[in-house]
Scaffold this active site. Sequence first.
Site, PDB file in Angstrom:
ATOM      1  N   SER A 272       0.812  -1.209   0.000  1.00 60.54           N
ATOM      2  CA  SER A 272       0.000   0.000   0.000  1.00 60.54           C
ATOM      3  C   SER A 272       0.857   1.276   0.000  1.00 60.54           C
ATOM      4  O   SER A 272       1.624   1.506  -0.929  1.00 60.54           O
ATOM      5  CB  SER A 272      -0.973  -0.032   1.189  1.00 60.54           C
ATOM      6  OG  SER A 272      -1.960   0.952   1.062  1.00 60.54           O
TER       7      SER A 272
ATOM      8  N   LYS B   2      -0.568  -4.125  -3.580  1.00 64.50           N
ATOM      9  CA  LYS B   2      -1.885  -3.532  -3.302  1.00 64.50           C
ATOM     10  C   LYS B   2      -1.916  -2.152  -3.953  1.00 64.50           C
ATOM     11  O   LYS B   2      -1.487  -1.165  -3.373  1.00 64.50           O
ATOM     12  CB  LYS B   2      -2.141  -3.434  -1.801  1.00 64.50           C
ATOM     13  CG  LYS B   2      -3.518  -2.876  -1.455  1.00 64.50           C
ATOM     14  CD  LYS B   2      -3.721  -2.820   0.048  1.00 64.50           C
ATOM     15  CE  LYS B   2      -5.110  -2.260   0.384  1.00 64.50           C
ATOM     16  NZ  LYS B   2      -5.223  -0.837   0.038  1.00 64.50           N
TER      17      LYS B   2
END
Length: 547
Positions: free
Chosen positions: A449, A474
Site C-alpha cells: 500500500s 496492493k
Amino acid sequence: MEVLASSSASSTYPLFTLDNPNKPFSFTFNPIIISQVHPWKSFPGKKIEARLLCRILCKRTNLEHSGSWRSSTNAICKHKFVFHALCRLDKNFTSQSGLFAIRHGHLLRSWNTSSHQKVISHSQKIREHFSVVFVRLVAAMLLVTSASVALSNTRSWALSEENLLFLEAWRTIDRAYIDKTFNGQSWFRYREDALRNEPMNNREETYMAIRKMLATLNDPFTRFLEPEKFKSLRSGTQGALTGVGLSIGYPTESEGSRTGLVVISATPGGPANQAGISSGDIILEIDNASTESVGIYEAAERLQGPEGSSVELTVQTGPEIKHLTLTRAKISLNPVKSRLCEVPGSEKNYPKIGYIKLTSFNQKASAAVKEAIDTLRSNNVNAFVLDLRDNSGGLFPEGIETAKIWLDKGVIVYICDNRGVRDIYDTDGSSAIAASEPLAVLVNKGTASASEILAGALKDNKRAVLFGEPTYGKGKIQSVFQLSDGSGLAVTVARYETPGHNDINKVGVIPDHPLPNSFPKDDDGFCGCLQDPASACYVNNVQLFKR
C-alpha cells in the site's frame, strides 16, 4: 392568381407584383405611408389582405384611374383589387381568415369564393376539434403531474431515519467509488429496489442492508464499519491498537491457490512476533474457525480484543502447521526506529550509514522520519538505508509526505480511475531535507500500500536503489468516510500508478537487486551484515548504493 410579395433593401417601401398565370401581367405599386389605419369599406370584387411591417393603406377599386399597369390586353384592367394594411407581425403577411401566412418572397395562392367559404367552414371545424383535444390533453398532463408530485411528496415524507442512513451510505459510494459501473449494475435502480424491498426497521437491519449493498461491488477493500470498529480504526492510525500485532492480507497470485490469510507483517515486539510468526505465514484458523472464506477485515476484528484476553491461531509456516495461543496486548505503533552503522575500513566508501526502519504510516510517520534523519545527520552519516520491509501501509497522505522528504522534484504517484489519470501528486523540493545522500531501500512481500507508493516513487525517480523481493501489490487506495450515526465506510476511491506508469496491483514493485535469504530484519542484525564479510548475510556497503 398568384401574389408575390417582396421588399427591396434599397427602397423605403415594399414592392408588390401581382401575376396571373392565365393572363400574364404585372402591377407595380408604391404604397403611401399614412398616419393611421383607415376602416374597411365595402367594395365589389375579390379582396386580398396583406399584413405588412409598415403602416400602409393601399386601396384600388377602379384600375383605370391610378397605378401603373403593364398588360397585353385592356380586358385585364376590369379586375378590382383592394390592399389594406393591418398590423406589424414579424415580417409576415397573414390573411384575416387565418388560412394562410407568407413571408417576403414566398408565393401565396388564392381560391375562388365558393372554395374559400368551404375552406373557412372546414377550418372552423378543425379549430373547434383541436380546441377540445388540446383542452383534454392539458387536463391529462396536469393530472399526471399532480399525481407524480403527490407520490414524490409521499415517498419523501415516508422516509424513516433508517432509510436516511442507508441513503447516506448509498450516496457516499455513488460519489467516491472508483468503479462508476458499480460492478456492472444500475446503482440508482439498486437504491430504489433496496428502499422498497430491504427491511430497515431498526439499526441492525439497516447495517445489514448497507453490508448487502457493498457486497454487490465484489470489492473486499470497500467495507462497512460499525461505530466501535470505526473508532478502533481511527485509533489505529493515530498510534495505538490492542491486538496481537499482525497485518494480514489475501494470498497473491504468486502464492497459488493457498487457502487462508497471509501474514503481511508482524509488529516487532508484539505477541505474534514473539511467538515466531513472520511474513508469508498462512493463518488457517482463528479460535478454531476457518479463515478460508473470511475477509481480511473480519479476521482483523477477531484478532483484536481487550488487553490481556487470548486468541488461538492455527498457522502454517512452510510445510509446518502450528497451533498457538496468543495474549492480546496494547501495541504501541511508534513507526520509526533508527540506528547509526559504522563500517570499519571503509573511510572512502560510506563509513557511516544511517539506518531507518519505518514500520507503518500513521499520523506520526513523516515527522518521525524527519526526526530520525536529523539525529543521524548530527553523527555525520554519509548515506541512508530506509527499511520498508513488513510495512503494510497506512495513511496515504503520510506516504506522500515521506516521499517529499527524499525527493528534490518529480512525480510521486499518479491517481487513476477507470477513465485514466485523474490526479498527480508531485513535489517541487520545498519539503526535501535528504535529497542528496545515497539511499538504499529494503522491501519484501510484506511491503504494501502506502509503502509501495514510497518505494515506487524513489525507484522510478532514480533516487534510491531497491533491494529485496517483489512487494505485496496492493495498488488500490481507500478513503474512510464517517456516517451521521458514528459508523463509517472504507471505500476504494482510486488505483495508483508509479511515476513510471506501472500499475502494481497484484504485481508489486520489483526491486533492483535481491537480498540474501538470511538478511536480518532488526537494526542490530543489519549493521552486523555490513560489518562482517564472513557472515552469510554480508552485503558490501559500496554495492548497497550502486545502481
